[in-house]
Design a protein around this motif. Structure first.
Motif, PDB file in Angstrom:
ATOM      1  N   ARG A 269      -9.796  -1.373 -41.738  1.00  0.00           N
ATOM      2  CA  ARG A 269      -8.699  -1.470 -40.749  1.00  0.00           C
ATOM      3  C   ARG A 269      -7.897  -2.671 -40.669  1.00  0.00           C
ATOM      4  NH1 ARG A 269     -12.213   0.537 -36.205  1.00  0.00           N
ATOM      5  NH2 ARG A 269     -13.695  -1.446 -37.215  1.00  0.00           N
ATOM      6  N   LEU A 270      -6.788  -2.707 -40.696  1.00  0.00           N
ATOM      7  CA  LEU A 270      -5.635  -4.017 -40.739  1.00  0.00           C
ATOM      8  C   LEU A 270      -4.589  -3.734 -39.652  1.00  0.00           C
ATOM      9  CD1 LEU A 270      -5.043  -6.494 -42.288  1.00  0.00           C
ATOM     10  CD2 LEU A 270      -3.598  -5.402 -43.838  1.00  0.00           C
ATOM     11  N   GLY A 271      -4.932  -5.048 -38.683  1.00  0.00           N
ATOM     12  CA  GLY A 271      -3.800  -5.235 -37.935  1.00  0.00           C
ATOM     13  C   GLY A 271      -2.850  -6.335 -38.022  1.00  0.00           C
ATOM     14  N   ILE A 272      -1.433  -5.955 -37.715  1.00  0.00           N
ATOM     15  CA  ILE A 272      -0.504  -6.968 -38.200  1.00  0.00           C
ATOM     16  C   ILE A 272      -0.059  -7.184 -36.779  1.00  0.00           C
ATOM     17  CG2 ILE A 272       1.516  -7.305 -39.294  1.00  0.00           C
ATOM     18  CD1 ILE A 272      -0.631  -6.718 -41.244  1.00  0.00           C
ATOM     19  N   LEU A 273       0.101  -8.391 -36.494  1.00  0.00           N
ATOM     20  CA  LEU A 273       0.773  -8.820 -35.263  1.00  0.00           C
ATOM     21  C   LEU A 273       2.141  -9.767 -35.575  1.00  0.00           C
ATOM     22  CD1 LEU A 273       0.365  -8.957 -32.030  1.00  0.00           C
ATOM     23  CD2 LEU A 273      -0.804 -10.952 -32.298  1.00  0.00           C
ATOM     24  N   THR A 274       3.200  -9.238 -35.158  1.00  0.00           N
ATOM     25  CA  THR A 274       4.542  -9.939 -35.569  1.00  0.00           C
ATOM     26  C   THR A 274       5.719  -9.806 -34.591  1.00  0.00           C
ATOM     27  OG1 THR A 274       6.162  -9.943 -37.260  1.00  0.00           O
ATOM     28  CG2 THR A 274       5.127  -7.850 -36.815  1.00  0.00           C
ATOM     29  N   SER A 275       6.164 -10.837 -34.383  1.00  0.00           N
ATOM     30  CA  SER A 275       7.434 -10.859 -33.397  1.00  0.00           C
ATOM     31  C   SER A 275       8.675 -10.475 -33.989  1.00  0.00           C
ATOM     32  CB  SER A 275       7.362 -12.202 -32.710  1.00  0.00           C
ATOM     33  OG  SER A 275       7.719 -13.170 -33.883  1.00  0.00           O
TER      34      SER A 275
ATOM     35  N   ALA B 151      -0.571  -1.022 -47.567  1.00  0.00           N
ATOM     36  CA  ALA B 151      -0.901   0.307 -47.225  1.00  0.00           C
ATOM     37  C   ALA B 151      -1.121   1.313 -48.567  1.00  0.00           C
ATOM     38  CB  ALA B 151       0.125   1.130 -46.250  1.00  0.00           C
ATOM     39  N   ALA B 152      -0.414   0.895 -49.539  1.00  0.00           N
ATOM     40  CA  ALA B 152      -0.500   1.687 -50.931  1.00  0.00           C
ATOM     41  C   ALA B 152      -1.790   1.282 -51.573  1.00  0.00           C
ATOM     42  CB  ALA B 152       0.635   1.181 -51.802  1.00  0.00           C
ATOM     43  N   ARG B 153      -2.521   0.110 -51.027  1.00  0.00           N
ATOM     44  CA  ARG B 153      -3.800  -0.125 -51.585  1.00  0.00           C
ATOM     45  C   ARG B 153      -5.007   0.412 -51.015  1.00  0.00           C
ATOM     46  NH1 ARG B 153       0.093  -3.388 -53.436  1.00  0.00           N
ATOM     47  NH2 ARG B 153       0.009  -4.555 -55.116  1.00  0.00           N
ATOM     48  N   GLY B 154      -4.817   1.083 -49.879  1.00  0.00           N
ATOM     49  CA  GLY B 154      -5.901   1.922 -49.101  1.00  0.00           C
ATOM     50  C   GLY B 154      -6.107   1.586 -47.636  1.00  0.00           C
ATOM     51  N   PRO B 155      -5.915   0.365 -47.152  1.00  0.00           N
ATOM     52  CA  PRO B 155      -6.257   0.098 -45.794  1.00  0.00           C
ATOM     53  C   PRO B 155      -5.386   0.767 -44.829  1.00  0.00           C
ATOM     54  CG  PRO B 155      -5.224  -1.876 -46.746  1.00  0.00           C
ATOM     55  CD  PRO B 155      -5.472  -0.854 -47.760  1.00  0.00           C
ATOM     56  N   ARG B 156      -5.949   1.167 -43.519  1.00  0.00           N
ATOM     57  CA  ARG B 156      -4.895   1.796 -42.645  1.00  0.00           C
ATOM     58  C   ARG B 156      -4.176   0.446 -41.853  1.00  0.00           C
ATOM     59  NH1 ARG B 156      -9.446   5.141 -39.347  1.00  0.00           N
ATOM     60  NH2 ARG B 156     -10.662   3.475 -40.222  1.00  0.00           N
ATOM     61  N   ILE B 157      -3.231   0.543 -41.543  1.00  0.00           N
ATOM     62  CA  ILE B 157      -2.159  -0.432 -41.204  1.00  0.00           C
ATOM     63  C   ILE B 157      -1.873   0.071 -39.643  1.00  0.00           C
ATOM     64  CG2 ILE B 157      -0.322  -2.000 -41.312  1.00  0.00           C
ATOM     65  CD1 ILE B 157      -2.097  -2.259 -43.735  1.00  0.00           C
TER      66      ILE B 157
ATOM     67  N   ASP C 130     -10.736  -4.810 -38.723  1.00  0.00           N
ATOM     68  CA  ASP C 130     -11.625  -5.873 -39.549  1.00  0.00           C
ATOM     69  C   ASP C 130     -10.868  -6.988 -39.959  1.00  0.00           C
ATOM     70  OD1 ASP C 130     -13.601  -3.751 -40.243  1.00  0.00           O
ATOM     71  OD2 ASP C 130     -12.059  -2.619 -41.216  1.00  0.00           O
ATOM     72  N   VAL C 131      -9.464  -6.800 -40.124  1.00  0.00           N
ATOM     73  CA  VAL C 131      -8.637  -8.150 -40.419  1.00  0.00           C
ATOM     74  C   VAL C 131      -7.374  -8.009 -39.363  1.00  0.00           C
ATOM     75  CG1 VAL C 131      -7.572  -9.336 -41.928  1.00  0.00           C
ATOM     76  CG2 VAL C 131      -9.742  -8.341 -42.560  1.00  0.00           C
ATOM     77  N   VAL C 132      -6.883  -9.260 -38.944  1.00  0.00           N
ATOM     78  CA  VAL C 132      -5.596  -9.103 -38.271  1.00  0.00           C
ATOM     79  C   VAL C 132      -4.920 -10.294 -39.285  1.00  0.00           C
ATOM     80  CG1 VAL C 132      -4.347  -9.833 -36.224  1.00  0.00           C
ATOM     81  CG2 VAL C 132      -6.349  -8.459 -35.908  1.00  0.00           C
ATOM     82  N   LEU C 133      -3.591  -9.999 -39.467  1.00  0.00           N
ATOM     83  CA  LEU C 133      -2.545 -10.649 -40.055  1.00  0.00           C
ATOM     84  C   LEU C 133      -1.487 -11.053 -38.785  1.00  0.00           C
ATOM     85  CD1 LEU C 133      -2.013  -9.176 -43.482  1.00  0.00           C
ATOM     86  CD2 LEU C 133      -3.788 -10.707 -42.773  1.00  0.00           C
ATOM     87  N   SER C 134      -1.413 -12.448 -38.700  1.00  0.00           N
ATOM     88  CA  SER C 134      -0.420 -12.614 -37.700  1.00  0.00           C
ATOM     89  C   SER C 134       0.728 -13.209 -38.219  1.00  0.00           C
ATOM     90  CB  SER C 134      -0.899 -13.657 -36.568  1.00  0.00           C
ATOM     91  OG  SER C 134      -1.560 -14.941 -36.933  1.00  0.00           O
TER      92      SER C 134
ATOM     93  N   ARG D 204     -13.268 -13.528 -31.224  1.00  0.00           N
ATOM     94  CA  ARG D 204     -12.625 -12.340 -31.746  1.00  0.00           C
ATOM     95  C   ARG D 204     -13.716 -11.824 -32.745  1.00  0.00           C
ATOM     96  NH1 ARG D 204     -11.594 -16.777 -34.716  1.00  0.00           N
ATOM     97  NH2 ARG D 204     -11.753 -16.903 -36.938  1.00  0.00           N
ATOM     98  N   SER D 205     -13.698 -10.593 -32.922  1.00  0.00           N
ATOM     99  CA  SER D 205     -14.656  -9.704 -33.635  1.00  0.00           C
ATOM    100  C   SER D 205     -13.947  -9.498 -35.081  1.00  0.00           C
ATOM    101  CB  SER D 205     -15.048  -8.157 -33.068  1.00  0.00           C
ATOM    102  OG  SER D 205     -13.655  -7.725 -32.935  1.00  0.00           O
ATOM    103  N   TYR D 206     -12.727  -9.881 -35.493  1.00  0.00           N
ATOM    104  CA  TYR D 206     -12.033  -9.672 -36.616  1.00  0.00           C
ATOM    105  C   TYR D 206     -11.807 -10.824 -37.451  1.00  0.00           C
ATOM    106  CZ  TYR D 206      -8.523 -10.854 -33.143  1.00  0.00           C
ATOM    107  OH  TYR D 206      -7.745 -11.690 -32.437  1.00  0.00           O
ATOM    108  N   LEU D 207     -11.624 -10.759 -38.867  1.00  0.00           N
ATOM    109  CA  LEU D 207     -11.166 -11.704 -39.500  1.00  0.00           C
ATOM    110  C   LEU D 207      -9.581 -12.136 -39.216  1.00  0.00           C
ATOM    111  CD1 LEU D 207     -12.926 -11.205 -42.924  1.00  0.00           C
ATOM    112  CD2 LEU D 207     -13.620 -12.942 -41.249  1.00  0.00           C
ATOM    113  N   HIS D 208      -9.143 -13.411 -39.075  1.00  0.00           N
ATOM    114  CA  HIS D 208      -7.921 -13.720 -38.771  1.00  0.00           C
ATOM    115  C   HIS D 208      -7.129 -14.502 -39.668  1.00  0.00           C
ATOM    116  CE1 HIS D 208      -4.941 -15.971 -35.832  1.00  0.00           C
ATOM    117  NE2 HIS D 208      -4.226 -15.171 -36.654  1.00  0.00           N
ATOM    118  N   ALA D 209      -6.027 -13.965 -40.421  1.00  0.00           N
ATOM    119  CA  ALA D 209      -5.284 -14.949 -41.237  1.00  0.00           C
ATOM    120  C   ALA D 209      -3.778 -14.812 -40.924  1.00  0.00           C
ATOM    121  CB  ALA D 209      -5.086 -14.243 -42.485  1.00  0.00           C
ATOM    122  N   ALA D 210      -3.515 -16.344 -40.399  1.00  0.00           N
ATOM    123  CA  ALA D 210      -2.078 -16.719 -39.752  1.00  0.00           C
ATOM    124  C   ALA D 210      -1.140 -17.179 -40.541  1.00  0.00           C
ATOM    125  CB  ALA D 210      -2.234 -17.769 -38.515  1.00  0.00           C
TER     126      ALA D 210
END
Length: 296
Positions: free
Chosen positions: A4-10, A32-38, A116-120, A135-141
């Protein structure tokens, strides 16, 4: 790839032909085409199109647009040209900054257990929002440039260090931005996070820049191009550097400078091109099909 992938974007498109944050949307579709839920968390805008959000959901990208003002018509801080330009044009919009950040914080806190992962995207405000200590998720900024400009202008070393301290990966779209960030936080502090700092240029869809000779010939004929051409695509604001291309045009005699995009600097850039006798053509805002034609 699963999870499960969260995207945080302004910045995120509010309709199919919206250029703002388009590269973030394309990145989401590619993932999304590679499988994870976005799931995308982004501030709400007045012009958001429900049909666009529905079409994205069908392709695996669910969008949640976060309210941050009493009336939807007021939610224009991140709309169109982006927060920096909007604040410069209307300083009263500074009053929306705290409520927008608070809205993102609440939404991220409510949904943190899902990811599982958040991309900001953009260190401020999204990188700061996602950089939670427990945080409970991995974070890539991701740092794109305008966000670093804000941190440098405010001399916000403490905020920059907080993002760096609470991310698992600091992603810069160029080596230049990485070096500027290191200078901002200080050499000693950057050394402690160097192993988590990466240069990750934003990807492109190769089909957007792959053309047959016939396609190129047709596009050039429609545009009336006879000699070599240089293309700029982006917002017409100081940070983007369209003025540098126009200045270079003085040395590129016989070239045509094509400028696709709009913004507060357009009239100034048109005047600059005229004064320097540069052959420059301004197209204003362009949609996906027109952009592809210009790239060809």
């Amino acid at each position: 790839m699963t999870g499960r992938l969260g995207i945080l974007t302004s910045s995120f498109p509010d309709r199919a032909d919206d250029a703002a944050g388009g590269f973030v949307a394309r990145m989401c579709l590619s993932l999304a085409a590679r499988g994870p839920r976005i799931e995308v968390l982004t501030p709400r805008t007045p012009g958001a199109c429900a049909d666009y959000d529905t079409s994205m959901a069908k392709r695996g990208v669910c969008i949640e647009r976060l309210p941050y003002a009493p009336f939807r018509t007021w939610e224009t801080l991140f709309h169109g040209a982006g927060a920096l330009d909007n604040l410069a044009a209307s300083p009263l919009k500074n009053a929306l900054v705290p409520t927008a950040v608070a809205s993102m914080l609440r939404a991220a806190a409510r949904r943190a257990h899902r990811y599982d992962v958040v991309l900001s995207h953009w260190l401020v405000p999204c990188g700061l929002v996602a950089a939670q200590k427990n945080r409970s998720y991995l974070h890539a900024a991701f740092c794109h440039g305008s966000d670093l400009h804000v941190l440098e202008t405010l001399r916000a070393r403490v905020l920059a260090r907080r993002v760096a301290a609470h991310t698992d990966a600091l992603c810069f779209v160029s080596e230049h931005l990485k070096a500027r960030f290191a200078a901002l936080v200080g050499t000693r502090h950057f050394e402690s996070v160097r192993g988590r700092a990466f240069v990750v240029p934003m990807g492109i869809d190769p089909t957007e820049v792959s053309f047959t000779a016939k396609e190129r010939e047709k596009a050039r004929k429609r545009l009336g191009l006879r000699g070599p051409a240089a293309l700029f695509v982006g917002r017409l604001v100081p940070l983007k550097g369209a003025d540098v291309l126009i200045d270079a045009g003085e040395l590129l005699r016989g070239w045509t400078i094509l400028i696709a995009g709009d913004g507060p600097r357009r009239s100034e850039l048109e005047r600059r091109a005229g004064e320097k006798r540069v052959c420059a053509r301004f197209f204003g805002h362009v949609g996906p099909e027109r952009r592809r034609e210009l790239l060809a």
